[in-house]
Scaffold this motif. Structure first.
Motif, PDB file in Angstrom:
ATOM      1  N   ARG A   1       0.721  -1.114  -0.069  1.00 17.53           N
ATOM      2  CA  ARG A   1      -0.056   0.123   0.098  1.00 17.53           C
ATOM      3  C   ARG A   1       1.114   1.371   0.073  1.00 17.53           C
ATOM      4  O   ARG A   1       0.427   2.398  -0.718  1.00 17.53           O
ATOM      5  CB  ARG A   1      -0.974   0.033   1.165  1.00 17.53           C
ATOM      6  CG  ARG A   1      -1.856  -1.050   1.089  1.00 17.53           C
ATOM      7  CD  ARG A   1      -3.071  -0.764   2.227  1.00 17.53           C
ATOM      8  NE  ARG A   1      -3.889  -1.817   2.206  1.00 17.53           N
ATOM      9  CZ  ARG A   1      -4.880  -2.031   1.766  1.00 17.53           C
ATOM     10  NH1 ARG A   1      -5.449  -0.932   0.855  1.00 17.53           N
ATOM     11  NH2 ARG A   1      -5.905  -2.911   1.878  1.00 17.53           N
ATOM     12  N   LEU A   2       2.036   1.230   0.562  1.00 16.94           N
ATOM     13  CA  LEU A   2       3.039   2.387   0.757  1.00 16.94           C
ATOM     14  C   LEU A   2       3.314   2.608  -0.689  1.00 16.94           C
ATOM     15  O   LEU A   2       3.456   3.959  -1.259  1.00 16.94           O
ATOM     16  CB  LEU A   2       4.058   2.114   1.650  1.00 16.94           C
ATOM     17  CG  LEU A   2       4.857   3.437   1.893  1.00 16.94           C
ATOM     18  CD1 LEU A   2       4.329   4.530   2.419  1.00 16.94           C
ATOM     19  CD2 LEU A   2       6.222   3.006   2.968  1.00 16.94           C
ATOM     20  N   ASP A   3       3.751   1.567  -1.543  1.00 16.84           N
ATOM     21  CA  ASP A   3       4.052   1.670  -2.801  1.00 16.84           C
ATOM     22  C   ASP A   3       3.148   2.563  -3.753  1.00 16.84           C
ATOM     23  O   ASP A   3       3.404   3.357  -4.598  1.00 16.84           O
ATOM     24  CB  ASP A   3       4.868   0.477  -3.379  1.00 16.84           C
ATOM     25  CG  ASP A   3       6.003  -0.041  -2.754  1.00 16.84           C
ATOM     26  OD1 ASP A   3       6.674   0.784  -2.021  1.00 16.84           O
ATOM     27  OD2 ASP A   3       6.157  -1.369  -2.894  1.00 16.84           O
TER      28      ASP A   3
ATOM     29  N   LEU B   1       0.721   4.316  -2.687  1.00 18.99           N
ATOM     30  CA  LEU B   1       0.447   5.629  -2.274  1.00 18.99           C
ATOM     31  C   LEU B   1       1.693   6.802  -2.771  1.00 18.99           C
ATOM     32  O   LEU B   1       1.335   7.835  -3.244  1.00 18.99           O
ATOM     33  CB  LEU B   1       0.536   5.773  -0.851  1.00 18.99           C
ATOM     34  CG  LEU B   1       0.327   7.194  -0.206  1.00 18.99           C
ATOM     35  CD1 LEU B   1      -0.982   7.747  -0.496  1.00 18.99           C
ATOM     36  CD2 LEU B   1       0.454   7.078   1.397  1.00 18.99           C
ATOM     37  N   ILE B   2       2.815   6.218  -2.850  1.00 18.79           N
ATOM     38  CA  ILE B   2       4.054   6.921  -3.391  1.00 18.79           C
ATOM     39  C   ILE B   2       3.748   7.132  -5.018  1.00 18.79           C
ATOM     40  O   ILE B   2       4.045   8.187  -5.359  1.00 18.79           O
ATOM     41  CB  ILE B   2       5.330   6.132  -3.096  1.00 18.79           C
ATOM     42  CG1 ILE B   2       5.524   6.285  -1.408  1.00 18.79           C
ATOM     43  CG2 ILE B   2       6.526   6.902  -4.026  1.00 18.79           C
ATOM     44  CD1 ILE B   2       6.727   5.571  -1.119  1.00 18.79           C
TER      45      ILE B   2
END
Length: 173
Positions: free
Chosen positions: A2-4, A6-7
């Motif tokens: 999920r962080l990837d 979002l980035i």
């Protein structure tokens, strides 16, 4: 994972906003004056143009189509000492955006003041009968005088029309 995502979304939003800040679309009959780091850089003409975000700045949007200034009645004295009150209308357009933006702070106000002075000057060179009979000649004289004086502003007077002339005092000698 999920962080990837979002980035990637943040990067796409930043890239899209940067992309749209680089392209400036100038509508027809308009010109934009661009300054780079506080100094004149160039003029953008109608169509799509590229500028550098954060470095270039659009300082003025100039209309190139014909505009109208309607003047209320002003007092003037004719060559034969008759006092008249008359208004006039001018049709003008900007021909040099650079002069229009940088020569004076408020070009429209300067044009208005200049036209009032020139109007009184033209009327003072005509006799009362000329104002009443040969309106076309007076209008042409107004337009020529205005054009001669308004050139330094980057403005061209297309047409000048004297409105109704009212005689306040006729000096009968």
């Amino acid at each position: 994972m999920r962080l990837d995502l979002l980035i990637i979304i943040v990067f796409l939003v930043l890239f899209t906003s940067l992309f749209f800040s680089v392209i400036k679309t100038v509508p027809g009959k308009m010109e934009y004056i661009v300054e780079r780091l506080g100094r004149y850089h160039r003029t953008l003409y109608s169509g799509n143009n590229l500028i550098l975000p954060f470095i270039d700045r659009i300082v003025k949007k100039v209309r190139k189509n014909e505009m109208v200034l309607d003047f209320p009645p002003h007092f003037a004295v004719t060559k034969d000492k008759a006092e008249v009150k008359a208004g006039f209308v001018i049709y003008f357009q900007v021909i040099d955006s650079l002069k229009y933006v940088y020569i004076v702070e408020n070009p429209i106000q300067t044009l208005e003041d200049l036209c009032i002075v020139m109007f009184k000057d033209v009327i003072s060179k005509k006799k009362l009968q000329e104002l009443e009979v040969s309106r076309d000649i007076v209008n042409e004289g107004l337009r020529n005088e205005f054009n001669e004086k308004a050139d330094f502003l980057g403005i061209k007077i297309n047409k000048a029309e004297l409105k109704k002339v009212v005689v306040i005092y006729e000096n009968i000698t």
